[in-house]
Design an enzyme around this catalytic site. Structure first.
Site, PDB file in Angstrom:
ATOM      1  N   GLY A 515       8.024  -3.467   7.395  1.00  0.00           N
ATOM      2  CA  GLY A 515       8.303  -2.081   7.049  1.00  0.00           C
ATOM      3  C   GLY A 515       7.176  -1.468   6.246  1.00  0.00           C
ATOM      4  O   GLY A 515       6.119  -2.078   6.048  1.00  0.00           O
ATOM      5  N   LYS A 516       7.404  -0.264   5.760  1.00  0.00           N
ATOM      6  CA  LYS A 516       6.408   0.444   4.974  1.00  0.00           C
ATOM      7  C   LYS A 516       6.592   0.147   3.490  1.00  0.00           C
ATOM      8  O   LYS A 516       7.720  -0.013   3.014  1.00  0.00           O
ATOM      9  CB  LYS A 516       6.517   1.959   5.193  1.00  0.00           C
ATOM     10  CG  LYS A 516       6.172   2.406   6.603  1.00  0.00           C
ATOM     11  CD  LYS A 516       6.291   3.916   6.744  1.00  0.00           C
ATOM     12  CE  LYS A 516       5.904   4.366   8.157  1.00  0.00           C
ATOM     13  NZ  LYS A 516       6.011   5.836   8.311  1.00  0.00           N
ATOM     14  N   VAL A 517       5.467   0.081   2.783  1.00  0.00           N
ATOM     15  CA  VAL A 517       5.497  -0.154   1.341  1.00  0.00           C
ATOM     16  C   VAL A 517       5.000   1.108   0.646  1.00  0.00           C
ATOM     17  O   VAL A 517       3.895   1.586   0.917  1.00  0.00           O
ATOM     18  CB  VAL A 517       4.627  -1.358   0.949  1.00  0.00           C
ATOM     19  CG1 VAL A 517       4.671  -1.558  -0.562  1.00  0.00           C
ATOM     20  CG2 VAL A 517       5.105  -2.626   1.659  1.00  0.00           C
ATOM     21  N   ASP A 623       5.324 -16.227   6.955  1.00  0.00           N
ATOM     22  CA  ASP A 623       4.583 -15.048   7.394  1.00  0.00           C
ATOM     23  C   ASP A 623       3.289 -14.887   6.599  1.00  0.00           C
ATOM     24  O   ASP A 623       2.960 -13.796   6.134  1.00  0.00           O
ATOM     25  CB  ASP A 623       5.457 -13.796   7.255  1.00  0.00           C
ATOM     26  CG  ASP A 623       4.880 -12.597   8.007  1.00  0.00           C
ATOM     27  OD1 ASP A 623       4.190 -12.815   9.015  1.00  0.00           O
ATOM     28  OD2 ASP A 623       5.110 -11.451   7.574  1.00  0.00           O
TER      29      ASP A 623
END
Length: 803
Positions: A515-517, A623
């Site tokens: 997702g976006k941070v 990851d």
């Protein structure tokens, strides 16, 4: 002879035999104090022929046999403006090289150099810089007494070294640094004292555990010199040199180094007769070190919720010998498994079942344990070396407690005999007590004679601390009342919306697969907010949060909280000022030096190693990439962990093993990207042996073909980042590539563990400072520094003396 006379005579003989037997069974420090072959004390610049101070008979160096006949004319004697005690009243000052030569017996010697910071002869104290050598060892380089005194917050101090003299000559050379032009040097006092042969440098036959590298043992032989940086009488008062066991050591109290208000409980017994077994000679430490201790206290519930912790600022870029002294002095502690605890050094497990009674085999019996600890080079000149104790309740001990009586920390010389670190900067002059011990000016109340009791001082402070933290936390963060049992902060959606200005796209700092941070601010604290985690199940999300909230390490990004409302799943992390490693590798306007890249790799390896060897349970990241390695304002590398990713990999032991090997492979890709400055163009996944159609001869076939060819042929110049060409030694390049190749081995069984990867990277980083040496000496390091890769053959490459 009358019958009464006979019985009187017989009684005397019997008592004498009994006394003789007891003296042979129980030895004391007074009866077996070390008998010195040398004890030289020079009061430099003094006009007094002899001065007595704390058991040492100081003699003047004016006209001394230890100074070359023509050297007096090359120096001047001077007086300190406020010096009150010998040897800090006078000094010998010199502008050119000056030496002292001592005729001594071969063997290890204490060398203590005393300094009093002052403007001698009206000179600028800040312009005194000095290099001091003893044979092939560099004890101090470009040393500033002025900066050190400011850092230690004292006007006088001493530096203690241990050097093995192979022949009969010990020469100390004092060389003022040539810059600035007005530089000069001085020394106030010099001690040369003999010591037992194997007191600290125990030789090739004694293997010591290398903390953080499981089942690996190292040895210290006579080729290495030591610098004493800390010597503490834990739980007791300062022991002055004249109260030592004949070697004039100073044992300081440990109170200045206790972390926070959780200082535990002071235990002491001034009447207990300390017993010294054959393995711990009576001169090892004074009886008063073993008669006092610091423990956690008598309340099991409290002890489970904190660590008894000390922190010691040390120079980076060195190995350290840490000696811990133990002795059970509490009357009820007489059996094994009554008090069992963990010992952690620098966030690594040194002992899982420390049981003093089991080690010493008796109440009141002295024992010690030695450990080797690595503190690699970093941008920061000093780093805190942590020591933490915590009860081990897994073995079901009678008491949830831990104890320590004394400790000593020694810096170990590098390959080239160097012990010199950097001068401390003035803006770090905030330590409360000398890291090299100065004699304390505080008057401390002595221990009461012939009483046995413990002072419980930590309970009230610990409880108050918990209350204050709780109140502060409630004021700083707006918490939501919830039945969720997660120990992490649960933020309102309104808090997140406000922090991100309703998720303003201009505040997006990273675009990750998860997702976006966003960069945000909550109550004045900058945070990083990860949004977009929708496909994760609620159970995995909660398990991930629980796992992350229990993960605390210097090289892992801290989770501050989360939000789970209106189908949103959001994580709130600490903000990292310098972004991702990927940004700096691929932005041509940003160039990381080779040393910076090495330091970042070592930091990331530490974080991943911590996850794989966690004390609660091993954790797989799942990851790892240059996008999940972030850099803080000091360029410290920290791994961004996604708890739900980790949770999905940690269901059983087999999954953990497979997942950890996948992490190693991914870390190999990170190393390749750091080396080349280019990201892999394929999403490379390792293949299991069972599914592989290959005959197994090509361990690197899963790599991008050009990279694989370069690795196989050794043509690494085609891979190397253009900005690094001509700036790295061939040896460093070769060693880094070896580590990378091992991590990227196709077969999982051929890949090293993260412990082995970290060990190899840290040795490579240390060798950067020692490239002038052709090889390392035997005993402490692997036999050759030309091949520092410890991969599949890790255990075979260690010295046989350390196995």
């Amino acid at each position: 002879m009358s019958l009464s006379q006979f019985w009187a005579y017989f009684s005397l003989i019997f008592l004498g035999l009994s006394f003789h037997i007891r003296r042979r069974t129980f030895v004391s420090a007074e009866s077996l104090a070390y008998l010195r072959t040398e004890s030289i004390f020079l009061d430099c610049g003094s006009s007094a022929k002899q001065s007595l101070s704390l058991g040492r008979n100081w003699s003047s160096d004016i006209g001394s046999q230890f100074i070359a006949s023509n050297s007096d004319s090359d120096s001047i004697i001077t007086t300190a403006s406020k010096g009150m005690t010998v040897p800090y009243i006078t000094a010998r000052l010199f502008y050119t090289k000056f030496s002292y030569t001592f005729n001594v017996t071969p063997g290890p010697k204490f060398i203590r150099l005393h300094f009093y910071s002052d403007s001698y002869q009206g000179l600028n104290a800040s312009q005194s810089f000095l290099t001091i050598t003893a044979g092939r060892y560099t004890l101090l380089r470009n040393f500033s007494c002025y900066l050190t005194a400011k850092y230690l917050k004292t006007d006088h101090f001493f530096k203690e070294f241990i050097v093995y003299v192979e022949n009969h000559t010990l020469e100390l050379i004092f060389s003022p640094t040539s810059n600035p032009p007005n530089a000069y040097g001085f020394v106030n006092g010099i001690e040369v004292v003999s010591m037992p042969l194997q007191l600290y440098i125990r030789g090739d036959d004694v293997s010591l555990p290398f903390v953080g590298f499981h089942n690996n043992m190292l040895a210290i032989d006579n080729k290495f010199a030591l610098e004493m940086v800390y010597r503490e009488n834990v739980g007791g008062q300062t022991i002055s040199p004249d109260q030592d066991t004949g070697m004039f050591r100073t044992w300081n109290d440990d109170a200045s180094y206790i972390f926070g208000a959780a200082f535990g409980q002071l235990d002491y017994d001034t009447t207990v007769s300390i017993q010294y077994p054959k393995t711990v000679p009576a001169y090892t430490a004074p009886e008063d070190v073993y008669r006092t201790a610091r423990s956690m206290g008598q309340y099991n519930e409290i002890n489970l919720n904190y660590n008894l912790s000390w922190f010691f600022p040390v120079d980076t870029g060195f190995l350290y010998l840490v000696r811990l002294h133990f002795c059970e002095i509490v009357p009820d502690m007489t059996l094994g498994n009554q008090r069992v605890f963990f010992i952690f050094i620098n966030n690594q497990t040194a002992e899982t079942q420390a049981d003093v009674i089991v080690w010493s085999k008796g109440h009141g019996v002295a024992v010690y344990r030695d450990y080797i600890v690595m503190v690699p080079s970093q941008a920061a000149r000093k780093q805190d070396l942590w020591l933490e104790l915590h009860p081990n309740i897994q073995v079901k001990p009678e008491y949830y407690d831990a104890i320590l009586n004394g400790l000593e920390i020694f810096k170990i010389s590098n390959y080239d005999g160097n012990l010199a670190g950097f001068n401390p900067p003035l803006d770090e002059s905030n330590i409360q007590q000398a890291s090299s011990p100065a004699l304390s000016k505080k008057s401390k109340k002595g221990l009461q004679n012939r009483i046995k009791y413990s002072i419980s001082g930590g309970l009230l402070f610990i409880l108050c601390l918990f209350v204050l933290i709780f109140i502060k936390t409630r004021r700083k963060w707006k918490m939501k009342n919830t039945k969720d049992s997660s120990p992490c902060n649960n933020f309102h959606a309104d808090d997140i919306t406000k922090a991100t200005n309703n998720f303003d796209e201009s505040l997006v700092i990273y675009n990750l697969d998860m997702g976006k941070v966003y960069k945000g601010e909550i109550n004045g604290t900058e945070v990083a907010i990860l949004r977009g985690i929708k496909e994760i199940s609620e159970q995995d999300f909660k398990e991930g949060i629980k796992m992350l909230s229990q993960t605390h390490h210097h090289n892992i990004v801290s989770l501050l909280g989360y939000c789970q409302e209106d189908s949103e799943k959001i994580l709130v992390y600490e903000y990292m000022d310098n972004g991702t490693l990927s940004d700096h590798l691929h932005d041509h306007s940003k160039h990381l030096s080779w040393n910076q890249r090495l330091e970042i790799c070592v930091g990331a390896a530490r974080g991943l190693h911590y996850l794989h060897t966690g004390k609660n349970r091993p954790i797989v990241h799942g990851d790892i990439s240059t996008s999940s390695i972030l850099l803080d304002e000091n360029w410290t590398a920290k791994i961004l962990s996604f708890g739900f990713t980790m949770a999905s990999h940690n269901s059983d032991g087999y999954s953990i093993h497979i997942g950890s090997q996948t992490d190693v492979y991914s870390f190999g890709l990170v190393l390749l990207e750091v080396f080349s400055g280019r990201a892999p163009t394929l999403n490379l996944k390792t293949e299991n042996d069972e599914n592989s159609g290959s005959n197994g001869d090509d361990d690197h076939e899963s790599l991008i073909p050009p990279a694989s060819d370069c690795l196989e042929k050794g043509d690494v110049d085609q891979l190397l980042d253009q900005s690094l060409k001509g700036k790295i030694s061939l040896e460093s390049v070769g060693n880094f590539v070896k580590i990378t190749k091992q991590c990227l081995a196709k077969k999982e069984m051929k890949r090293p563990s993260m412990s082995e990867v970290l060990y190899s990277l840290e040795l490579l980083q240390m060798s950067q400072d020692n490239e002038s040496n052709e090889s390392s000496p035997k005993g402490l390091y692997p036999e050759s520094c030309s091949d520092l890769m410890i991969g599949v053959e890790f255990s075979d490459m260690l010295m046989s003396s350390g196995r």
